[in-house]
Scaffold this active site. Structure first.
Site, short mmCIF file in Angstrom:
data_model
loop_
_atom_site.label_atom_id
_atom_site.label_comp_id
_atom_site.label_asym_id
_atom_site.label_seq_id
_atom_site.Cartn_x
_atom_site.Cartn_y
_atom_site.Cartn_z
N ASP A 23 42.34 44.10 46.12
CA ASP A 23 42.23 45.45 46.67
C ASP A 23 40.97 45.57 47.52
OD1 ASP A 23 44.50 46.17 45.35
OD2 ASP A 23 43.47 47.13 43.66
N ASP A 63 36.11 46.99 42.87
CA ASP A 63 36.68 46.10 41.86
C ASP A 63 37.35 44.89 42.50
OD1 ASP A 63 35.81 47.56 39.72
OD2 ASP A 63 37.63 48.79 39.61
N ASP A 97 38.56 47.53 47.46
CA ASP A 97 37.57 48.40 46.83
C ASP A 97 36.55 47.54 46.07
OD1 ASP A 97 38.93 47.48 44.64
OD2 ASP A 97 39.83 49.40 44.10
N GLU A 145 45.62 40.16 42.86
CA GLU A 145 45.04 40.96 41.79
C GLU A 145 46.10 41.90 41.22
OE1 GLU A 145 42.00 43.48 43.38
OE2 GLU A 145 41.84 44.69 41.57
#
Ligand code: 0RA
Length: 647
Positions: free
Chosen positions: A505, A509, A507, A432
């Site tokens: 990541d 997102d 998180d 990403e």
């Protein structure tokens, strides 16, 4: 995924050491053999196992309601209003029916219920397995005007079955607390349980299933009950996508090989949403019943189109992908002796079922198309337009290939390829963002690791039609990098890497992008998932350091553990400890990224199963038509789940 079951070395296996493991002891010794795993997936199977017994009562016509409660301490209660487990002494076993059910493997067969019991597989091992793997299990039975109770601990009865009062009506209540000595994960995921219970309610029309979660304050409660059964299921899955014909096609039939129930409807979307079940078990990995269904769909729709002169040229045959564009479909079959195969034992192997399903669907669908010419015409038009899009995409692809061949080198510019070319040795990280992509490129071992950075926005085109999908740069880069084509043209032998590792990541997102990449592979390159080539990288959440010592940890719990260890549990020594939380991969320098997430010697990879990919995809597909908010909510609720693909 690593097999954590105890291993016995051949040398240790001398006759003196052979233990005669009896009954539940064997279950405690090798829990994985009975429930698949002792992680989250196995934990959830305990509930399914108990609920299965109640569903059997419902299928036999005696039970109309099942209630599942997750208590504050993650113990679970399942109550049904069936006949109640027999409390009298079994004529040959000389123990009560309750004790027999709770302490004997496969006791189900010893009763009167032989119909559609699942052998092999993860379900149907019997409630005694749940008992063996619970630090506490309490059973209460209401029948014949009385109330009975018995308690067990790790499979051992703590007392005899005891009459404790009177009752009206009948039923069974089982409460169990999974054994922390056995399970590596003890928290139930409400979403996971709800999805399965909703599925069961759809599959068993008229049955009411309640799920209550007492861990939330105030507690939450949801009821699933569908008079429409599979028809209601198809409408639920179709959600807000506009249908192409008003009525759901539905039939139910009995053949010697299998009982078959099917519901389907076409909509204006571009994806296929097929859900298949054998004896209530979700066959994520497909199998013979699915092969039969697909063959029948392709054949019947082509036959109808030809018969009614709806195809322009003879060679204009519609492909399987064409006739499944915009299809929402649920197939449920019941088989006496199912053989389950595959990575997660969710693939039906019985060869006789293929023909049974194929013949039944051919007959019933042909009749329905004849009787519903308007719907038939719309479906053929939809398939034809899918065929045209497919043809246009193929031409564009050929053109691009030629152009690339002229320019020399066909690989995407953003790809940092590896130097080895043997696919069994190589892996590609789909990363990403450009910044993390940069770190990964610097940190990698370039001999066998390739890096492809992607932007999150691939995702908006995920549900688009194939020609649009191929117009997207990020998608094209992934397809060319993998090198094996897509959909019906996919050829796994051409795959340039045998490990495709999604690295995002830690998180919300990141979870979003991970889910979307997963649905992309599920939609376009399903065989990669089936072959076990898709993995999820797990970057650390924290770096905990004191002096020269540093540790990378992946959960809050691990962080607390490490901090405790570094400070010997003394709060005043905490000063020397620094804790760094990684918000994204980009915050790690290349060396750190290598040692924590990319180095085969120290990293943790999750292998994606068809089960997890299908679950992510189906929830997602329902949410696609909805606003951004419910989608975001789903991802937030499931960020843990989408990461821990073991569920
Ligand atoms: C064996 C025989 C009968 C019922 C059951 C088992 C039974 C088991 C469970 C487990 C959870 N709920 C259950 N409900 C019923 C039938 C006994 C009869 O003929 O009355």
């Amino acid at each position: 995924m690593a097999d954590k079951r105890p291993q016995t070395k051949a040398s240790e296996y001398t006759s003196g050491k052979i233990q005669v493991l009896k009954g539940l002891e064997a279950v405690r010794k090798r829990p994985g053999m009975y429930i698949g795993s002792t992680s989250s997936r196995g934990l959830h199977h305990l509930v399914y196992e108990v609920v299965d017994n109640s569903i059997d009562e419902a299928m036999a016509g005696y039970c109309t309601r099942v209630e599942v409660t997750i208590h504050e301490d993650n113990s679970v209660t399942v109550v049904d209003n069936g006949r109640g487990i027999p409390v009298d002494e079994h004529p040959t076993e000389k123990i009560t029916g309750v004790e027999l059910a709770m302490t004997t493997l496969h006791a189900g067969g010893k009763f009167d219920k032989e119909s559609y019991k699942v052998s092999g597989g993860l379900h149907g091992v019997g409630v005694s397995v749940v008992n063996a793997l619970s630090e506490m299990l309490e059973v209460e039975v209401w029948r014949d005007g009385g109330r009975w109770r018995q308690v067990f601990a790790r499979g051992d009865k703590q007392q005899e079955l005891e009459k404790i009062g009177k009752s009206e009506g009948s039923g069974t209540r089982v409460t169990f607390k999974p054994d922390r000595q056995i399970f590596t994960e003890l928290d139930y995921n409400l979403e996971t349980l709800s999805t399965r219970l909703r599925e069961l309610a759809f599959l068993n029309k008229g049955l009411e299933i309640v799920i209550r979660d007492e861990r939330s304050k105030p507690s939450t409660e949801e009821t699933y009950a569908y008079e429409g059964g599979l028809v209601a299921y198809v409408e639920y899955l179709r959600a807000t996508r506009p249908p192409l014909h008003e009525k759901v096609f539905y039939f139910e039939t009995q053949r010697p090989e299998a009982e078959i129930e099917l519901a389907l409807q076409y909509d204006s979307g571009y994806s296929e949403n097929t859900h298949t079940f054998v004896n209530n078990i979700n066959t994520h990995e497909g199998g013979t019943h699915v092969t039969g269904l697909k063959a029948a769909l392709t054949r019947t729709i082509n036959d109808y189109a030809k018969k009614n002169n709806l195809l322009k040229k003879a060679e204009d045959a519609l492909s399987g992908d064409d006739v499944r564009e915009g299809l929402t479909c649920v197939l449920s079959v019941r088989v006496m002796e199912p053989q389950f195969e595959g990575q997660t034992k969710t693939k039906l192997g019985n060869s006789e079922v293929r023909g049974a399903v194929e013949t039944a669907v051919n007959e019933q669908l042909a009749t329905w198309l004849d009787e519903n010419p308007k719907a038939a015409r719309t479906i053929i038009e939809k398939s034809l337009s899918a065929a045209r899009a497919r043809e246009a995409a193929r031409k564009a692809r050929d053109l691009a290939r030629k152009k690339n061949a002229l320019e020399g080198g066909i690989l995407p510019g953003k790809l940092a390829d590896c130097s080895l070319s043997d696919p069994t040795m190589t892996e590609i990280f789909i990363v990403e963002g450009d910044s993390a992509g940069g770190s990964a490129k610097q940190g990698r071992d370039r001999s066998f690791q390739a890096i492809l950075p992607v932007k999150g926005k691939i995702l908006n085109v995920e549900r688009a039609r194939i020609d649009k999908v191929l117009g997207n740069e990020e998608i094209r880069a992934m397809i060319t990098a993998v090198g094996a084509g897509i959909k019906d043209d996919f050829d796994i032998e051409e795959a340039r890497y045998h490990k495709i590792i999604i690295m995002t990541d830690a998180d919300v997102d990141g979870a979003h992008i991970r889910t979307l990449l997963l649905t992309f592979f599920f939609r376009q390159m399903r065989e990669l998932i089936e072959a076990g080539y898709i993995y999820i990288a797990q970057p650390p959440l924290y770096r905990v350091a004191k002096g020269k010592q540093e540790h990378y940890v992946y959960t809050e719990e691990q962080r607390n553990e490490v901090v405790n260890r570094l400070t010997n549990g003394k709060a005043d020594e905490a000063k020397g400890v620094t804790i760094q939380r990684y918000k994204g991969l980009g915050e790690m320098n290349p060396d750190q990224l290598w040692s924590t997430t990319m180095d085969p010697a120290s990293r943790t990879l999750y292998q994606v199963t068809m089960e997890s990919a299908a679950t992510a995809d189906s929830i997602f597909s329902r949410l696609m038509g909805e606003d951004v908010e419910p989608r975001r909510e789903f991802i937030e609720k499931n960020a843990r789940y989408v990461k821990n693909l073991d569920v």
